[in-house]
Design a protein around this motif. Structure first.
Motif, PDB file in Angstrom:
ATOM      1  N   LYS A 276      54.818  11.720  17.953  1.00 36.25           N
ATOM      2  CA  LYS A 276      56.037  11.083  18.448  1.00 36.25           C
ATOM      3  C   LYS A 276      57.033  12.124  18.974  1.00 36.25           C
ATOM      4  O   LYS A 276      57.697  11.924  20.004  1.00 36.25           O
ATOM      5  CB  LYS A 276      56.668  10.268  17.316  1.00 36.25           C
ATOM      6  N   LYS A 277      57.139  13.251  18.254  1.00 32.81           N
ATOM      7  CA  LYS A 277      58.096  14.298  18.636  1.00 32.81           C
ATOM      8  C   LYS A 277      57.479  15.344  19.560  1.00 32.81           C
ATOM      9  O   LYS A 277      58.152  16.325  19.928  1.00 32.81           O
ATOM     10  CB  LYS A 277      58.650  14.992  17.380  1.00 32.81           C
ATOM     11  N   GLU A 278      56.198  15.141  19.883  1.00 32.15           N
ATOM     12  CA  GLU A 278      55.472  16.067  20.772  1.00 32.15           C
ATOM     13  C   GLU A 278      55.514  17.505  20.248  1.00 32.15           C
ATOM     14  O   GLU A 278      55.776  18.459  20.981  1.00 32.15           O
ATOM     15  CB  GLU A 278      56.031  15.985  22.201  1.00 32.15           C
ATOM     16  N   ILE A 279      55.261  17.615  18.934  1.00 31.03           N
ATOM     17  CA  ILE A 279      55.160  18.935  18.299  1.00 31.03           C
ATOM     18  C   ILE A 279      53.679  19.246  18.111  1.00 31.03           C
ATOM     19  O   ILE A 279      52.947  18.462  17.495  1.00 31.03           O
ATOM     20  CB  ILE A 279      55.878  18.956  16.929  1.00 31.03           C
TER      21      ILE A 279
ATOM     22  N   ASP B 287      47.444   8.750   3.528  1.00 30.04           N
ATOM     23  CA  ASP B 287      48.656   8.148   4.084  1.00 30.04           C
ATOM     24  C   ASP B 287      49.660   9.215   4.515  1.00 30.04           C
ATOM     25  O   ASP B 287      50.308   9.099   5.561  1.00 30.04           O
ATOM     26  CB  ASP B 287      49.315   7.223   3.048  1.00 30.04           C
ATOM     27  N   ILE B 288      49.782  10.255   3.704  1.00 30.12           N
ATOM     28  CA  ILE B 288      50.714  11.344   4.039  1.00 30.12           C
ATOM     29  C   ILE B 288      50.263  12.047   5.316  1.00 30.12           C
ATOM     30  O   ILE B 288      51.062  12.292   6.227  1.00 30.12           O
ATOM     31  CB  ILE B 288      50.814  12.347   2.878  1.00 30.12           C
ATOM     32  N   ALA B 289      48.975  12.361   5.380  1.00 32.85           N
ATOM     33  CA  ALA B 289      48.445  13.044   6.567  1.00 32.85           C
ATOM     34  C   ALA B 289      48.645  12.200   7.816  1.00 32.85           C
ATOM     35  O   ALA B 289      49.029  12.709   8.883  1.00 32.85           O
ATOM     36  CB  ALA B 289      46.963  13.364   6.365  1.00 32.85           C
ATOM     37  N   ALA B 290      48.412  10.897   7.692  1.00 30.14           N
ATOM     38  CA  ALA B 290      48.589   9.999   8.845  1.00 30.14           C
ATOM     39  C   ALA B 290      50.047   9.960   9.277  1.00 30.14           C
ATOM     40  O   ALA B 290      50.357   9.956  10.485  1.00 30.14           O
ATOM     41  CB  ALA B 290      48.098   8.595   8.495  1.00 30.14           C
ATOM     42  N   SER B 291      50.970   9.948   8.310  1.00 26.51           N
ATOM     43  CA  SER B 291      52.395   9.912   8.628  1.00 26.51           C
ATOM     44  C   SER B 291      52.843  11.200   9.325  1.00 26.51           C
ATOM     45  O   SER B 291      53.642  11.170  10.269  1.00 26.51           O
ATOM     46  CB  SER B 291      53.211   9.687   7.346  1.00 26.51           C
ATOM     47  N   ILE B 292      52.314  12.329   8.877  1.00 28.90           N
ATOM     48  CA  ILE B 292      52.631  13.615   9.507  1.00 28.90           C
ATOM     49  C   ILE B 292      52.111  13.642  10.944  1.00 28.90           C
ATOM     50  O   ILE B 292      52.830  14.039  11.880  1.00 28.90           O
ATOM     51  CB  ILE B 292      52.030  14.783   8.687  1.00 28.90           C
ATOM     52  N   ARG B 293      50.861  13.209  11.130  1.00 27.70           N
ATOM     53  CA  ARG B 293      50.273  13.192  12.488  1.00 27.70           C
ATOM     54  C   ARG B 293      51.091  12.303  13.419  1.00 27.70           C
ATOM     55  O   ARG B 293      51.372  12.669  14.565  1.00 27.70           O
ATOM     56  CB  ARG B 293      48.824  12.704  12.434  1.00 27.70           C
TER      57      ARG B 293
END
Length: 313
Positions: free
Chosen positions: A58-61, A47-53
């Protein structure tokens, strides 16, 4: 020069706090996701990895702009990588760093105990700023702690470095601590312990007190009454200060830190708590350690994220 980023992850039993920091240590953004502890917490890291991705997209980083991921957990940690069982999350012995590297393709992943991470965060940008040798004591439902020596977390050989709440303060105690053993600091200086002490005093001493007006007494009630001059509340507050001052005096004989940072919900009592700890510390400490400073934590619930990200920057 392009800005680079690092993530600080604070895994709690109910929610996971995620912060993204710039490479100069500024908290850019933060959010929370639920901690899914079912099935022995098998989905927490996914879940953490998915949230980071999702955030990066979203921020195009791009991933090459991510310097690392720091994670803190409510359990002992070995080698900044392996969690040595974590009951609140349902984990057994788990190599958190290796799994997170695999899930995110980020190579620099560091893991710490939550209290140790909070101590590192407070040393870096909080109440302990400007000092390299810091002991943090967190007074909440329990008593947590973190030790920083020469800017580095002391995790100990078995991951139990900084478990200040389980120092034995009273070998004659009859009631058990939450860990099952008796007479620990947590039984006297946690929010729960303060209420227990207050109820004992109110039962044994029949003097009038504002504390008797509360149907369900809290540690805040005790300190509010003490600030108002209530004699029984002042005695209880002094008892708590004595226990913490004595604990710090003992710690100083082993660690000899520059500063003690006091955090957690009970620390909101402020100066009345800090001054009492300092007074009893000076009474009990070895003379060479008497000049140790005491300060309140300033980062609040974000301290763990700051410490986690400090490990990777």
């Amino acid at each position: 020069m392009a800005v680079e980023y690092a993530f600080g992850i604070d895994i709690g039993g109910t929610t996971v706090k995620i912060g993204i920091f710039t490479d100069d240590g500024k908290l850019e953004d933060k959010w929370e996701i639920p901690t899914r502890t079912e099935n022995n917490g098998e989905m927490i890291l996914d879940d953490i990895a998915a949230s980071i991705r999702e955030y990066l997209e979203k921020k195009e980083i791009t991933s090459d702009k991510v310097l690392g991921i720091g994670i803190d957990v409510p359990g002992p940690v070995l080698g900044a990588s392996v969690v040595n069982k974590c009951v609140n999350l349902g984990w057994g012995v788990t190599d958190v760093a290796s799994k997170m590297r695999m899930l995110t393709d980020v190579e620099n992943v560091q893991v710490a105990n939550d209290a140790n991470a909070a101590a590192l965060g407070e040393m870096w940008q909080g109440g302990g700023q400007g000092h390299d040798n810091v002991v943090m004591i967190t007074l909440g439902t329990g008593v947590g702690g973190g030790i920083i020596l020469n800017g580095q977390i002391v995790e100990g050989n078995f991951g139990a470095g900084g478990e200040i709440g389980h120092m034995i303060m009273n070998p004659h105690e009859k009631q058990a601590c939450g860990c099952g053993k008796k007479g620990h600091l947590e039984q006297y200086a946690s929010a729960t312990g303060i209420v227990r002490k207050a109820n004992e005093v109110l039962s044994a001493d029949q003097r009038e007190s504002a504390l008797r007006r509360h149907k369900k007494l809290t540690a805040k009630d005790v300190y509010d009454a003490a600030k108002a001059g209530d004699p029984l509340a002042l005695e209880i507050a002094d008892f708590v200060g004595r226990m913490l001052g004595l604990a710090c005096a003992r710690i100083s004989c082993v660690i000899d830190p520059e500063i003690y940072v006091i955090g957690g919900g009970v620390s909101k009592a402020g100066d009345i708590l800090l001054e009492s700890i300092k007074k009893h510390f000076v009474e009990e400490a070895f003379h060479a350690s008497e000049e140790a400073r005491f300060a309140l934590a300033t980062l609040g619930n974000d301290a763990g994220m700051y410490g986690a990200v400090k490990m990777v920057l």
